[in-house]
Structures are given as structure tokens and as C-alpha cells.
Design a protein around this motif. Sequence first.
Motif, PDB file in Angstrom:
ATOM      1  N   THR A  30       1.061  -0.797   0.078  1.00  0.00           N
ATOM      2  CA  THR A  30      -0.277  -0.123  -0.284  1.00  0.00           C
ATOM      3  C   THR A  30       0.758   1.453  -0.196  1.00  0.00           C
ATOM      4  OG1 THR A  30      -1.545  -0.671   1.244  1.00  0.00           O
ATOM      5  CG2 THR A  30      -2.257   1.294   1.463  1.00  0.00           C
ATOM      6  N   ILE A  31       0.496   1.725  -1.013  1.00  0.00           N
ATOM      7  CA  ILE A  31       1.922   3.270  -1.072  1.00  0.00           C
ATOM      8  C   ILE A  31       1.208   4.483  -0.797  1.00  0.00           C
ATOM      9  CG2 ILE A  31       2.726   4.509  -2.991  1.00  0.00           C
ATOM     10  CD1 ILE A  31       4.059   1.550  -2.984  1.00  0.00           C
ATOM     11  N   SER A  32       0.002   5.161  -0.736  1.00  0.00           N
ATOM     12  CA  SER A  32      -0.713   6.222  -0.171  1.00  0.00           C
ATOM     13  C   SER A  32       0.334   7.514  -0.594  1.00  0.00           C
ATOM     14  CB  SER A  32      -0.728   6.395   1.122  1.00  0.00           C
ATOM     15  OG  SER A  32      -2.050   5.148   1.456  1.00  0.00           O
ATOM     16  N   GLN A  33      -0.223   8.785  -0.360  1.00  0.00           N
ATOM     17  CA  GLN A  33       0.119   9.686  -0.389  1.00  0.00           C
ATOM     18  C   GLN A  33       1.905   9.980  -0.252  1.00  0.00           C
ATOM     19  OE1 GLN A  33      -2.062  13.131  -0.937  1.00  0.00           O
ATOM     20  NE2 GLN A  33      -4.133  12.211   0.069  1.00  0.00           N
ATOM     21  N   ALA A  34       2.313   9.041   0.981  1.00  0.00           N
ATOM     22  CA  ALA A  34       3.415   9.398   1.167  1.00  0.00           C
ATOM     23  C   ALA A  34       4.046   8.466   1.883  1.00  0.00           C
ATOM     24  CB  ALA A  34       2.931  10.617   2.744  1.00  0.00           C
ATOM     25  N   TYR A  35       5.446   8.676   0.953  1.00  0.00           N
ATOM     26  CA  TYR A  35       6.068   7.178   0.449  1.00  0.00           C
ATOM     27  C   TYR A  35       7.484   6.952   1.053  1.00  0.00           C
ATOM     28  CZ  TYR A  35       6.429   7.979  -3.761  1.00  0.00           C
ATOM     29  OH  TYR A  35       6.779   8.312  -4.890  1.00  0.00           O
ATOM     30  N   GLU A  36       8.191   5.922   1.979  1.00  0.00           N
ATOM     31  CA  GLU A  36       9.898   6.305   1.498  1.00  0.00           C
ATOM     32  C   GLU A  36      10.311   5.253   0.130  1.00  0.00           C
ATOM     33  OE1 GLU A  36      11.615   8.932   2.519  1.00  0.00           O
ATOM     34  OE2 GLU A  36      10.607  10.009   3.880  1.00  0.00           O
ATOM     35  N   LEU A  37      10.723   5.426  -0.790  1.00  0.00           N
ATOM     36  CA  LEU A  37      10.843   4.911  -1.713  1.00  0.00           C
ATOM     37  C   LEU A  37      12.020   3.918  -0.814  1.00  0.00           C
ATOM     38  CD1 LEU A  37      11.028   4.294  -4.816  1.00  0.00           C
ATOM     39  CD2 LEU A  37      13.455   5.153  -5.061  1.00  0.00           C
TER      40      LEU A  37
END
Length: 204
Positions: A30-37
Motif C-alpha cells: 500500500t503506497i498512499s500519498q506519503a511514502y519513502e522509496l
Amino acid sequence: MGGSGKTTLAANTYNNDDVKKHFDCCAWITISQAYELEDVLRSLIKEFHESRKETNPADLNSMNYRLLVKTLVNYLEEKRYLLVLDDVWDTNLLDEIKVSLRDSCFGSRIILTTRKEDDVACHQMGGKHHIHKMELLLTEEAWELFCKKAFSSSPNGSCPPELKSFAQELVGKCDGLPLAITTLGSLMYSKNMSEWNEIYNILN
């Protein structure tokens, strides 16, 4: 649209044993709007390993971007994989991870859910792609779903006659959106008439 059932449909596909038997490994992120690569890449590696009941690489948490990509590429080589990327909001992530997702076995699949049809859904990650647009529920489908939630304790899960017109008006306010209907149905479960009136007024 949020709540239209994108994740539910993807989950039904992902968790289907007849689907999974065609793949060597699988992962759901689940990615959502905030993520760290780098966290996304670590999660991919963990999920793929766990799907085969394998131990994660010991130094996974200390790996930098380049090592994470190399680990993923080496792991997926000659494996047919199924990957779900849920709730993707921009194409930057797709560009950054697609180098890791080569399809050396020909037959791997990526399912992506997004609210962003014009850019994310149309983004090329290599190979053919198909966009499935979620449709809102028809009136009869919406009513059936609502009754399953609101009247599950009633005989045959049917709506009491004295509530039917009232309940149908409430369901109409949901405009066929599955999440809204499910939430409303759960909210109305085992409520008395005065509580129905109160909720109706709040919805207005």
C-alpha cells in the motif's frame, strides 16, 4: 473515487488461490500519498520472501537504494511474480521502481489501484496494460448491500416493511458508493426508529 471498491476487487483477485498458483511469489504494497522509496523497496523484498516462506536478507534494513534494487532484481530473476501496488497517487514511484521489476519469465503481473486515471492509470511500466474502471452500484445492488449490513439479524436479511421507504431514501443518499453504503448499513444495524430519525437528520 475513494470507496468505490478498487482495493476490495484487487484483494479478491490477489487472495484467490487459483490466481496465486500461476506465480512463484507475490507481494501487496500500500503506497498512499506519503511514502519513502527505500521503505517501499524493503517492503517488496520482505513480501516476496514471505510469500515463499523464506527468511529475509539479514542486512535488509541497512541497504541503500542501489543495493535494494540489485537485491530485488536478482531475487525476481527467473520468477513469475504477482504484485499489487495499492493506492498509488503519482507516477514518480512507478518510474523509480520499474527498473527493479523486470519480467524475465514472461507472465508476471502488476495490479495497480489509483484514483488518478489520467496519469497514474495510463502510465506505462512495460508491456501491455488494461484499465478497469470501477462503476458505482446500481439501485438494486446498493439496496442489497445495505440490507446485508443493516438487517443481517432479520429473517432472510430483509428490511422491516415499516422502515423500507425510509431506508431506501437513506441508501439513495450514498449515490451507489459501496464504502458509503457499507458504512451506513453497519451504522443502522439494530437501531430503533428514533435512532434512525436522528441519523437521517445528521445525513441531511
